[in-house]
Enzyme design. Structure first.
Site, PDB file in Angstrom:
ATOM      1  N   ARG A  57     -31.276 -13.894 -27.499  1.00  0.00           N
ATOM      2  CA  ARG A  57     -31.945 -12.644 -27.539  1.00  0.00           C
ATOM      3  C   ARG A  57     -32.046 -12.182 -28.899  1.00  0.00           C
ATOM      4  O   ARG A  57     -33.069 -11.639 -29.453  1.00  0.00           O
ATOM      5  CB  ARG A  57     -30.838 -11.628 -26.691  1.00  0.00           C
ATOM      6  CG  ARG A  57     -31.347 -11.651 -25.364  1.00  0.00           C
ATOM      7  CD  ARG A  57     -29.944 -11.114 -24.323  1.00  0.00           C
ATOM      8  NE  ARG A  57     -29.095 -12.174 -24.524  1.00  0.00           N
ATOM      9  CZ  ARG A  57     -29.307 -13.308 -23.970  1.00  0.00           C
ATOM     10  NH1 ARG A  57     -30.012 -13.525 -22.750  1.00  0.00           N
ATOM     11  NH2 ARG A  57     -28.449 -14.411 -24.053  1.00  0.00           N
ATOM     12  N   THR A  58     -30.751 -12.103 -29.986  1.00  0.00           N
ATOM     13  CA  THR A  58     -30.810 -11.402 -31.062  1.00  0.00           C
ATOM     14  C   THR A  58     -31.720 -12.170 -32.008  1.00  0.00           C
ATOM     15  O   THR A  58     -32.677 -11.507 -32.349  1.00  0.00           O
ATOM     16  CB  THR A  58     -29.146 -11.583 -31.692  1.00  0.00           C
ATOM     17  OG1 THR A  58     -28.489 -11.256 -30.569  1.00  0.00           O
ATOM     18  CG2 THR A  58     -29.057 -10.817 -33.008  1.00  0.00           C
ATOM     19  N   LYS A  87     -23.897 -29.863 -45.671  1.00  0.00           N
ATOM     20  CA  LYS A  87     -23.754 -30.542 -47.034  1.00  0.00           C
ATOM     21  C   LYS A  87     -22.722 -29.918 -47.817  1.00  0.00           C
ATOM     22  O   LYS A  87     -22.410 -30.275 -48.859  1.00  0.00           O
ATOM     23  CB  LYS A  87     -24.928 -30.882 -47.762  1.00  0.00           C
ATOM     24  CG  LYS A  87     -25.924 -31.416 -46.895  1.00  0.00           C
ATOM     25  CD  LYS A  87     -27.315 -31.538 -47.874  1.00  0.00           C
ATOM     26  CE  LYS A  87     -28.722 -31.895 -47.000  1.00  0.00           C
ATOM     27  NZ  LYS A  87     -29.868 -31.567 -47.648  1.00  0.00           N
ATOM     28  N   ARG A 109     -26.261 -14.112 -38.767  1.00  0.00           N
ATOM     29  CA  ARG A 109     -24.997 -14.442 -37.635  1.00  0.00           C
ATOM     30  C   ARG A 109     -24.104 -15.374 -38.021  1.00  0.00           C
ATOM     31  O   ARG A 109     -24.664 -16.641 -38.313  1.00  0.00           O
ATOM     32  CB  ARG A 109     -25.784 -14.892 -36.371  1.00  0.00           C
ATOM     33  CG  ARG A 109     -24.587 -15.231 -35.483  1.00  0.00           C
ATOM     34  CD  ARG A 109     -25.175 -15.412 -33.992  1.00  0.00           C
ATOM     35  NE  ARG A 109     -25.322 -14.001 -33.413  1.00  0.00           N
ATOM     36  CZ  ARG A 109     -25.538 -13.689 -32.034  1.00  0.00           C
ATOM     37  NH1 ARG A 109     -25.767 -14.828 -31.216  1.00  0.00           N
ATOM     38  NH2 ARG A 109     -25.897 -12.460 -31.661  1.00  0.00           N
ATOM     39  N   HIS A 140     -21.099  -6.632 -34.163  1.00  0.00           N
ATOM     40  CA  HIS A 140     -22.487  -6.881 -33.711  1.00  0.00           C
ATOM     41  C   HIS A 140     -23.016  -5.495 -33.503  1.00  0.00           C
ATOM     42  O   HIS A 140     -23.562  -5.192 -32.412  1.00  0.00           O
ATOM     43  CB  HIS A 140     -22.636  -7.807 -32.449  1.00  0.00           C
ATOM     44  CG  HIS A 140     -23.704  -8.187 -32.109  1.00  0.00           C
ATOM     45  ND1 HIS A 140     -24.867  -8.096 -32.897  1.00  0.00           N
ATOM     46  CD2 HIS A 140     -24.242  -9.244 -31.157  1.00  0.00           C
ATOM     47  CE1 HIS A 140     -25.904  -8.876 -32.138  1.00  0.00           C
ATOM     48  NE2 HIS A 140     -25.591  -9.510 -31.162  1.00  0.00           N
TER      49      HIS A 140
HETATM   50  C1  NCD Z   1     -23.513 -11.586 -27.497  1.00  0.00           C
HETATM   51  C2  NCD Z   1     -22.788 -12.030 -28.882  1.00  0.00           C
HETATM   52  O1  NCD Z   1     -23.281 -12.855 -29.411  1.00  0.00           O
HETATM   53  O2  NCD Z   1     -21.866 -11.690 -29.159  1.00  0.00           O
HETATM   54  N1  NCD Z   1     -24.775 -12.097 -27.444  1.00  0.00           N
HETATM   55  C3  NCD Z   1     -25.660 -11.129 -27.694  1.00  0.00           C
HETATM   56  O3  NCD Z   1     -26.204 -10.958 -29.028  1.00  0.00           O
HETATM   57  N2  NCD Z   1     -26.575 -10.484 -26.753  1.00  0.00           N
HETATM   58  C4  NCD Z   1     -22.632 -11.661 -26.494  1.00  0.00           C
HETATM   59  C5  NCD Z   1     -21.809 -12.925 -25.977  1.00  0.00           C
HETATM   60  O4  NCD Z   1     -22.114 -13.937 -26.791  1.00  0.00           O
HETATM   61  O5  NCD Z   1     -21.238 -12.734 -25.362  1.00  0.00           O
END
Ligand code: NCD
Length: 325
Positions: A57-58, A87, A109, A140
């Protein structure tokens, strides 16, 4: 640069502006003329999606959000293995290289808590904005914004809501970011449901106390039905197995939300989940109109469009009537 690192960096007036912009973007997006207009908002700006941890999703919603604003997008998924990190390149060097390519925004991320904040010094030198899209078990923030937007869009407001947050609250960055942010609102009451060793960490509890946000800690299933009955929002989350070392010491399956739990919830309430889910929400409840998690994911793209638009057009309001007629 207007980095987005932690959810608590947003003030109430800023949140309210982001949510109004999101509403406008959603309505513009509903027409072809509106979409064409949106595509002029960040023309020729570039964004890099740098993901060292898995995402659906993100990553996809940022990718589409940027494209819908006319931006150029480049990305590396699984950067831990498929970028030069394998590397031995440091995150700092990777950011320096992206700076050299003239990227305007980096959505990062990373598996280390604090990684996004750490690279802001380098990013400032080359005027790149960093968006924290999840830093290990840290935060997040854009998820928290879309979660709050969902509550507002579905229930009309965030003030005075009773919000039950459940799951692996120790390691779940979405639950952590949301808990920080709801403390901005009047009369919000939190019920935190998790086995004792997976409860919210002290940093969040301290923050809630400092902001006079009442919370109650619930560590077993015994009175869960009563808590669900009181809830306006039930925010359920996944066990973060990738952040737990050794054997799982708690039985999260007993906290699954299924038809019985849903039956306890108020008629005007919503069930949310940042997704991905495993067993913690039974697919049997998906058809219940209160199951808001897929709508929540959709709102995410529009909230992210609003955030990106703000980065380039802070003082250029959206034209709500771009129609040629
Ligand atoms: C979440 C995350 O990556 O923290 N996912 C997201 O971005 N919707 C939740 C998760 O992984 O549990």
């Amino acid at each position: 640069m207007p980095h987005i690192i932690r959810s608590q960096q947003f003030s109430l007036p800023e949140l309210s502006k982001i949510f109004s912009k999101t509403d406008m973007i959603r309505s513009l997006f509903a027409t072809e003329d509106g979409k064409n207009y949106l595509r002029t908002r960040a023309l020729n700006k570039t964004i890099c999606l740098l993901f060292y941890e898995p995402s659906t999703r993100t990553r996809v919603s940022f990718d589409l959000a940027a494209k819908h604003l006319g931006m150029q997008v480049c990305s590396t998924e699984n950067a831990k293995e498929f970028s030069s990190a394998i590397k031995g390149e440091s995150l700092e060097d990777s950011i320096r290289v992206l700076c050299g390519y003239g990227v305007n925004v980096i959505v990062l991320r990373h598996y280390e808590e604090g990684a996004a904040y750490r690279v802001t010094t380098i990013a400032d030198q080359c005027k790149v904005a960093i968006i924290n899209a999840g830093d290990g078990g840290g935060q997040h923030p854009t998820q928290a914004l879309l979660d709050l937007y969902t509550i507002q869009a579905e229930l009309g407001s965030i003030d005075s809501k009773t919000i039950v947050i459940g799951g692996d609250l120790k390691n779940g960055r979405t639950a952590r970011s949301l808990a920080y942010l709801v403390s901005r609102y009047e009369g919000v009451n939190l019920i935190l449901v998790a086995p004792p060793e997976f409860q919210m960490r002290d940093d969040i509890l301290k923050h809630l106390k400092e902001h006079s946000t009442p919370y109650r800690i619930v560590t077993d299933k015994k009175n869960l039905q009563d808590d669900l009955r009181a809830a306006d929002v039930v925010y359920w989350t996944r066990t973060q197995l990738e952040r737990i070392e050794g054997k799982l010491s708690a039985n999260f399956e007993e906290f699954t939300i299924g038809p019985d739990e849903m039956a306890a919830m108020k008629e005007r309430s919503i069930l949310m989940h940042p997704l991905p889910r495993k067993f913690e929400i039974d697919v049997k409840v998906d058809k219940d109109p209160r199951a808001a998690y897929f709508r929540q994911a959709t709102y995410g793209m529009f909230v992210r469009m609003a955030l990106l638009d703000n980065m380039f057009n802070a003082s250029v309001p959206l034209n709500s009537k771009p129609l040629s007629s």
